[in-house]
Design an enzyme around this catalytic site. Structure first.
Site, PDB file in Angstrom:
ATOM      1  N   LYS A  90      59.173  38.572  -5.105  1.00 14.20           N
ATOM      2  CA  LYS A  90      58.264  39.711  -4.991  1.00 14.20           C
ATOM      3  C   LYS A  90      59.076  40.999  -5.136  1.00 14.20           C
ATOM      4  CE  LYS A  90      54.307  37.653  -3.607  1.00 14.20           C
ATOM      5  NZ  LYS A  90      52.962  37.896  -4.167  1.00 14.20           N
ATOM      6  N   LYS A 140      44.145  31.116  -9.759  1.00 11.15           N
ATOM      7  CA  LYS A 140      44.031  30.956  -8.312  1.00 11.15           C
ATOM      8  C   LYS A 140      42.597  30.529  -8.000  1.00 11.15           C
ATOM      9  CE  LYS A 140      47.570  34.339  -7.073  1.00 11.15           C
ATOM     10  NZ  LYS A 140      47.878  35.668  -6.511  1.00 11.15           N
TER      11      LYS A 140
END
Length: 345
Positions: A148, A255
């Protein structure tokens, strides 16, 4: 058919930081379907600031769905604006009618313990924290790392990537980065050029969603393959071809818990493959109930690269399951059992 729900708060072992926010717990609801002697469980999970149905009255909607379950089962399109509930109902129904408990998809992952290779995730934090996570993932045997970025100083992030590449080549460790839309559109290309020095596999969502013209230009000029993530959320089947043709990304990320189930995710995959666009699946911080469904769905596909599936290790109060991690391989251990005691009250 009877339906009920249980509210549940998943507690992170340590705060999970992204460029959007910092998560310490995750609101979750489990929908329970009952028919004769069978029971099905599905997970309603949202991510604050990301899910389209991150609403103050979401629990009221879940209650309404359970009270009028037959209506919503007959008209699932009525839940298009509530993808997390739609996903929960779909998986609860699959569980209800499964031949074996939680074997939602009969494939080699769920039936023969065929593993799924996954990436190791490094959460944002200071340089020391991120380096410690990196070492932990490498020691566990991961050779695909997702980091990230976008919430701390960019130079610090570049230095961390540089230190990784000084020790490990691209042949030894595949690096993915996820900006969660943190870069300004007018600065993104410059940052991508600097990131390209480190032989990255891809970058997820470099700029915020809904900037199609800017994103298309980035995808045309980028030195690093771009994967769309948030860009796919809150879309329907009518948007798929329009979005992919307008932006022409190198990859998309699916997702199912945020898209409203497996049907729309399958449509994204079919369209992407037809256009020569790569893809991989990612869980969205679900507990083992939702993760199991997504992993079994992914296991039914011809997977060409490591997937972004969780491991269930982020939470202190996850639902004990047969999902197991061995090095960088997620598998379904046929010798282990589910502990569903929280649903028996």
């Amino acid at each position: 058919m009877k339906a009920s729900f249980i509210p549940y708060h998943l507690q992170f072992k340590r705060a999970a930081k992204t460029s959007r926010n910092t998560l310490v717990n995750k609101p979750t609801w489990y929908i329970l379907l009952e028919h004769e002697e069978k029971r099905g469980i599905g997970e309603v999970g949202i991510i604050k600031g990301l899910s389209v149905d991150d609403l103050d009255d979401l629990e009221d909607k879940i209650k309404d769905v359970c009270e009028r379950i037959e209506y919503y089962l007959e008209k699932p399109h009525e839940l298009d604006e509530f993808p997390s509930i739609k996903f929960a109902l779909e998986t609860a129904l699959m569980h209800l009618w499964a031949k074996q408990d939680f074997k939602l998809f009969e494939n080699d992952f769920s039936q023969k313990e065929k593993p799924i290779k996954i990436n190791g995730l490094i959460w944002m934090g200071d340089a020391a924290f991120m380096k410690s996570q990196l070492r932990e993932r490498l020691d566990l045997g991961f050779d695909c790392i997702k980091m990230k970025i976008g919430a701390i100083d960019f130079e610090t992030e570049l230095n961390l990537l540089k230190s990784i590449r000084q020790e490990f080549s691209a042949d030894q460790v595949e690096l993915r980065v996820d900006a969660n839309g943190a870069f300004a559109a007018d600065e993104a290309l410059e940052k991508l050029n600097r990131l390209s020095e480190f032989n990255l596999h891809s970058i997820e969502q470099p700029i915020a969603a809904n900037q199609w013209e800017a994103m298309r230009t980035l995808c045309e000029e980028t030195p690093i393959p771009i994967a769309l993530d948030e860009e796919l959320i809150d879309r329907n089947e009518m948007d798929i071809d329009i979005l992919l043709d307008s932006i022409s990304p190198q990859y998309i990320i699916l997702k199912p818990g945020l898209h409203g189930g497996f049907g729309l995710s399958d449509q994204w995959i079919a369209a992407a493959e037809e256009k020569g666009i790569g893809w991989w699946a990612t869980s969205a911080l679900e507990s083992n109930i939702g993760l199991n469904a997504i992993a079994q769905w992914a296991g039914s596909k011809e997977l060409k690269m490591p997937q972004g599936l969780g491991t269930g290790s982020l939470f202190t109060n996850n639902i004990p399951s047969p999902l197991r991690l061995s090095r960088d391989q997620l598998r379904y251990d046929l010798k282990e059992k589910w502990d569903l005691s929280i649903f028996n009250g």
